[in-house]
Design an enzyme around this catalytic site. Structure first.
Site, PDB file in Angstrom:
ATOM      1  N   LYS A 213     -72.147  51.072-137.385  1.00 29.27           N
ATOM      2  CA  LYS A 213     -71.724  51.799-136.106  1.00 29.27           C
ATOM      3  C   LYS A 213     -70.240  52.295-135.898  1.00 29.27           C
ATOM      4  O   LYS A 213     -70.204  53.353-136.587  1.00 29.27           O
ATOM      5  CB  LYS A 213     -73.381  51.082-135.000  1.00 29.27           C
ATOM      6  CG  LYS A 213     -72.698  52.703-133.287  1.00 29.27           C
ATOM      7  CD  LYS A 213     -73.984  52.204-132.873  1.00 29.27           C
ATOM      8  CE  LYS A 213     -74.422  53.679-131.395  1.00 29.27           C
ATOM      9  NZ  LYS A 213     -74.441  52.941-130.299  1.00 29.27           N
ATOM     10  N   GLU A 219     -66.471  41.186-139.669  1.00 31.30           N
ATOM     11  CA  GLU A 219     -67.271  40.978-140.749  1.00 31.30           C
ATOM     12  C   GLU A 219     -67.776  41.922-141.246  1.00 31.30           C
ATOM     13  O   GLU A 219     -67.296  41.090-143.116  1.00 31.30           O
ATOM     14  CB  GLU A 219     -68.574  40.172-139.872  1.00 31.30           C
ATOM     15  CG  GLU A 219     -68.149  38.724-138.546  1.00 31.30           C
ATOM     16  CD  GLU A 219     -68.315  39.189-137.388  1.00 31.30           C
ATOM     17  OE1 GLU A 219     -67.910  40.409-137.483  1.00 31.30           O
ATOM     18  OE2 GLU A 219     -68.532  38.280-136.607  1.00 31.30           O
ATOM     19  N   GLY A 274     -77.043  49.313-131.521  1.00 29.75           N
ATOM     20  CA  GLY A 274     -77.628  48.761-132.521  1.00 29.75           C
ATOM     21  C   GLY A 274     -78.727  47.970-132.742  1.00 29.75           C
ATOM     22  O   GLY A 274     -79.618  48.444-134.106  1.00 29.75           O
ATOM     23  N   ARG A 275     -79.683  47.072-132.256  1.00 25.91           N
ATOM     24  CA  ARG A 275     -80.118  46.469-131.780  1.00 25.91           C
ATOM     25  C   ARG A 275     -81.645  47.657-132.166  1.00 25.91           C
ATOM     26  O   ARG A 275     -82.817  47.126-132.658  1.00 25.91           O
ATOM     27  CB  ARG A 275     -80.801  45.434-131.091  1.00 25.91           C
ATOM     28  CG  ARG A 275     -80.206  45.802-129.045  1.00 25.91           C
ATOM     29  CD  ARG A 275     -80.823  44.880-128.938  1.00 25.91           C
ATOM     30  NE  ARG A 275     -79.976  44.899-127.471  1.00 25.91           N
ATOM     31  CZ  ARG A 275     -78.646  45.899-126.606  1.00 25.91           C
ATOM     32  NH1 ARG A 275     -77.597  45.682-127.687  1.00 25.91           N
ATOM     33  NH2 ARG A 275     -78.404  45.937-125.450  1.00 25.91           N
ATOM     34  N   GLU A 360     -80.320  40.419-126.396  1.00 23.01           N
ATOM     35  CA  GLU A 360     -79.294  41.080-125.858  1.00 23.01           C
ATOM     36  C   GLU A 360     -79.833  41.996-125.506  1.00 23.01           C
ATOM     37  O   GLU A 360     -78.571  42.216-124.376  1.00 23.01           O
ATOM     38  CB  GLU A 360     -78.550  41.726-127.705  1.00 23.01           C
ATOM     39  CG  GLU A 360     -77.407  41.750-127.935  1.00 23.01           C
ATOM     40  CD  GLU A 360     -77.028  42.092-129.125  1.00 23.01           C
ATOM     41  OE1 GLU A 360     -76.504  41.174-129.813  1.00 23.01           O
ATOM     42  OE2 GLU A 360     -77.119  43.363-129.752  1.00 23.01           O
ATOM     43  N   HIS A 391     -97.048  22.436-138.791  1.00 27.37           N
ATOM     44  CA  HIS A 391     -96.921  21.628-138.652  1.00 27.37           C
ATOM     45  C   HIS A 391     -95.645  20.730-138.627  1.00 27.37           C
ATOM     46  O   HIS A 391     -94.759  19.811-139.624  1.00 27.37           O
ATOM     47  CB  HIS A 391     -96.446  21.294-140.507  1.00 27.37           C
ATOM     48  CG  HIS A 391     -98.410  21.899-140.577  1.00 27.37           C
ATOM     49  ND1 HIS A 391     -98.712  20.544-141.741  1.00 27.37           N
ATOM     50  CD2 HIS A 391     -98.893  22.912-141.379  1.00 27.37           C
ATOM     51  CE1 HIS A 391    -100.362  21.503-141.488  1.00 27.37           C
ATOM     52  NE2 HIS A 391    -100.146  22.495-141.882  1.00 27.37           N
ATOM     53  N   LYS A 511     -66.218  40.736-130.217  1.00 29.87           N
ATOM     54  CA  LYS A 511     -65.567  40.803-131.868  1.00 29.87           C
ATOM     55  C   LYS A 511     -64.313  40.919-131.369  1.00 29.87           C
ATOM     56  O   LYS A 511     -63.456  40.684-131.962  1.00 29.87           O
ATOM     57  CB  LYS A 511     -66.277  42.537-130.958  1.00 29.87           C
ATOM     58  CG  LYS A 511     -67.107  42.850-131.609  1.00 29.87           C
ATOM     59  CD  LYS A 511     -67.300  44.037-132.093  1.00 29.87           C
ATOM     60  CE  LYS A 511     -69.236  44.297-132.623  1.00 29.87           C
ATOM     61  NZ  LYS A 511     -69.323  46.120-132.892  1.00 29.87           N
TER      62      LYS A 511
HETATM   63  C1  G6Q Z   1     -76.356  45.361-131.374  1.00 28.05           C
HETATM   64  C2  G6Q Z   1     -75.402  44.692-131.102  1.00 28.05           C
HETATM   65  C3  G6Q Z   1     -74.495  44.368-131.714  1.00 28.05           C
HETATM   66  C4  G6Q Z   1     -74.516  44.990-132.875  1.00 28.05           C
HETATM   67  C5  G6Q Z   1     -73.632  44.813-134.328  1.00 28.05           C
HETATM   68  C6  G6Q Z   1     -72.329  45.520-135.148  1.00 28.05           C
HETATM   69  O1  G6Q Z   1     -77.311  46.121-130.438  1.00 28.05           O
HETATM   70  O2  G6Q Z   1     -74.598  46.108-129.933  1.00 28.05           O
HETATM   71  O3  G6Q Z   1     -76.249  43.654-133.068  1.00 28.05           O
HETATM   72  O4  G6Q Z   1     -75.750  45.655-133.695  1.00 28.05           O
HETATM   73  O5  G6Q Z   1     -72.236  43.856-133.636  1.00 28.05           O
HETATM   74  O6  G6Q Z   1     -72.322  46.465-135.137  1.00 28.05           O
HETATM   75  P1  G6Q Z   1     -71.112  48.066-135.627  1.00 28.05           P
HETATM   76  O7  G6Q Z   1     -72.309  48.255-136.516  1.00 28.05           O
HETATM   77  O8  G6Q Z   1     -70.311  48.365-135.152  1.00 28.05           O
HETATM   78  O9  G6Q Z   1     -70.384  47.015-137.500  1.00 28.05           O
END
Ligand code: G6Q
Length: 550
Positions: A213, A219, A274-275, A360, A391, A511
């Site tokens: 996003k 990462e 994001g989620r 989250e 199990h 972050k």
């Molecule tokens: C989701 C969070 C988080 C995010 C990641 C990746 O709701 O905000 O999990 O999706 O940190 O972020 P970017 O898409 O900006 O790389």
């Protein structure tokens, strides 16, 4: 202040809350055995259906009064107003001052949802159309690699919300996927993730989707740079990036800076968290895997549950009922966790996906008005597919000391019918929820001829609550409905707890936190350390060992 921002009474001062507390006192020891004996038709009362999902919530420690009071609590918390505010595009994510409109991603052409006076539905469909056209080109070989070879491998690079949805959906819908293509997901900055994902891939046949996003996540950008170097080194030409990299992002400037032509970028918007983004362009890898028609079917499933949530009276509203039951156990019984137990191997990443969605979203300790909560909020979600979990950890659910409400998820028809496997699988699901609810008394154990000393060990207390979610078959529609069910259940819980389910300041902290130490580990001159003594010693030890001769 809009109506929905009008100060609410604190949760614990709402009349329904005190009534629920008193009611809990009266029924906390009630036995499911008794409830079922008293009302054999209990399931007819405590079940509901919507968007292709059947929810049996009769094996819960509830009476009709419990549901009446929980629904009253939802009324006093203003749940319907908050639902309407979300669907209207109001900025209900207060701390980020954003609308929360993942539901707009699932609307049909011709509908209208306004954000700052602009109808976002045409934008959503314009991106969907571009995604569909691109996905088709990759699937039918019109979009080739730099050397002219057909794209056979798709690697999604992203993390958190830009990874968990795509990977879960790919696994869940693998049955519908193109079997002549390989899909991989690289999220972790641990170099092993990239190395293992690409070790057997031909760069000339590999497409990278950089999903982020913000397009600044450490990462993802580290992995994306490594991927670009791997590609350019192997194909011997910088120009290869154009055919092998596409971006999914809201940040065109950063995409261009990275070197991806913005013509090969698929956008989304700040009102998609994001989620909550798997139905947006973040789903590009899903769409390439299952094809645009199946992707649209998944959107239709989401939409069916969105509509169910928006319009169904709370008494029959699946996400509302599930959300309220989560509140009931978290706040009154003190349950710390919820186990999600899908009896379908395709849903193996569903619990991990739900962990982000639920934890989250509702892992918050401060209300919308900035005061500390004086009650529990989001429980810990966890789980594994059945029957494997039986199990391993089910022992603790059956005979441990904790109350763990469970969500069982199953399907009436197998996607891979093999002999009697599916009947055996489903028999296990039904048997587990039955055993959890009704247990096995000491007398029943004795009657089996068990020696007296062994009786306590073989007795099952029972009275453990569970929901069972049944659907006909795991289809793209059903997956969409299932995800939306949990999204809206999370929403319901967040409204009751008066928290912002749509921010993630803890993630934002993560972050920035590592940046200082990255400088201390990656720079040539090894700058002096100014942390606490433990952190200093760990860093020194790491540096020394790392640099020592092996
Ligand atoms: C989701 C969070 C988080 C995010 C990641 C990746 O709701 O905000 O999990 O999706 O940190 O972020 P970017 O898409 O900006 O790389």
């Amino acid at each position: 202040m809009t109506e929905m921002n009008a100060p609410l009474k604190p949760l614990t001062q709402l009349p329904a809350w005190s009534k629920l507390a008193a009611h809990y006192g009266a029924i906390k020891d009630i036995q499911l055995r008794q409830l079922f004996a008293d009302a054999p038709e209990r399931t007819a009362h405590f079940s509901a259906e919507g968007a292709g999902l059947f929810l049996d919530y009769s094996k819960h420690r509830i009476t009709e009064e419990t549901i009446r009071l929980l629904i009253r609590l939802a009324g006093e918390a203003g749940l319907q107003d908050r639902i309407d505010a979300m669907f209207r595009g109001e900025r209900i994510n207060l701390t980020e001052d954003r609308a929360v409109l993942h539901v707009a991603l699932r609307t049909q052409r011709g509908e209208s949802i306004l954000v700052d006076g602009e109808n976002v539905v045409p934008m959503v469909h314009a991106v969907l159309d571009r995604l569909a056209s691109f996905a088709e080109q990759v699937r039918n070989g019109t979009w080739n690699g730099h050397t002219g070879k057909r794209i056979r491998n798709v690697v999604n690079i992203g993390i958190g919300g830009s990874d968990l949805g795509p990977v879960m959906a790919y696994e869940a819908l693998r049955h519908y996927s193109s079997r002549d293509m390989t899909f991989r997901f690289v999220s972790n900055v641990d170099g092993t993730d990239f190395a293992e994902a690409t070790r057997d891939l031909d760069p000339a046949e590999t497409l990278f989707i950089v999903s982020s996003k913000t397009f600044t996540t450490l990462e993802t950008m580290t992995n994306a740079r490594t991927a670009r170097a791997w590609l350019v080194q192997n194909l011997g030409d910088d120009g290869a990036v154009t055919r092998h990299f596409v971006a999914v992002s809201t940040n065109a400037a950063e995409v261009a800076k990275f070197g991806i032509d913005t013509a090969n970028m698929f956008g989304f918007w700040d009102w998609v968290g994001g989620r909550y983004s798997m139905a947006s362009a973040i789903g590009l890898s899903t769409m390439i895997a299952i094809g645009p028609d199946n992707f649209r079917a998944m959107l239709a499933g989401f939409r069916a549950m969105d509509e169910h949530f928006r319009t169904t009276p709370f008494e029959r509203n699946l996400p509302v009922l599930m959300g309220l039951l989560t509140v009931w156990y978290a706040n009154f019984f003190g349950a710390q966790t919820v186990a999600v137990l899908p009896y379908d191997l395709y849903l193996k990443r569903f619990p991990a996906y739900l962990q982000q969605l639920t934890m989250e979203s509702n892992g918050k300790g401060v209300t919308l008005s900035g005061t500390d909560v004086d009650y529990q909020t989001g429980p810990i979600f966890w789980g594994e597919p059945g029957t494997n979990g039986q199990h391993s950890f089910y022992q603790l659910i059956h005979q441990g000391t904790r109350l763990i409400p469970c969500d069982f998820i199953g399907f009436c028809r197998a996607l891979n019918p093999v002999g009697s496997h599916h009947d055996i699988l489903m028999a296990n699901l039904f048997a587990q929820s039955e055993a959890l609810a009704f247990g096995k008394t000491a007398d029943e154990v004795r009657k089996e001829g068990t020696p007296e000393w062994l009786v306590p060990h073989r007795t099952f207390p029972g009275n453990y609550p569970s929901s069972t979610i049944l659907a006909d078959q795991l289809t793209p529609e059903i997956l969409g409905a299932l995800v939306a069910l949990y999204e809206h259940s999370v929403f319901t819980q967040g409204v009751i707890w008066q928290i912002d389910s749509f921010d993630q300041w803890g993630v934002e902290l993560g972050k920035v936190l590592a940046q200082r130490i990255i400088g201390e580990l990656c720079s040539e001159e090894e700058p002096p350390l100014g942390h606490d003594s433990s952190t200093n010693a760990l860093i020194m030890r790491y540096r020394n060992k790392r640099d020592a001769e092996m």
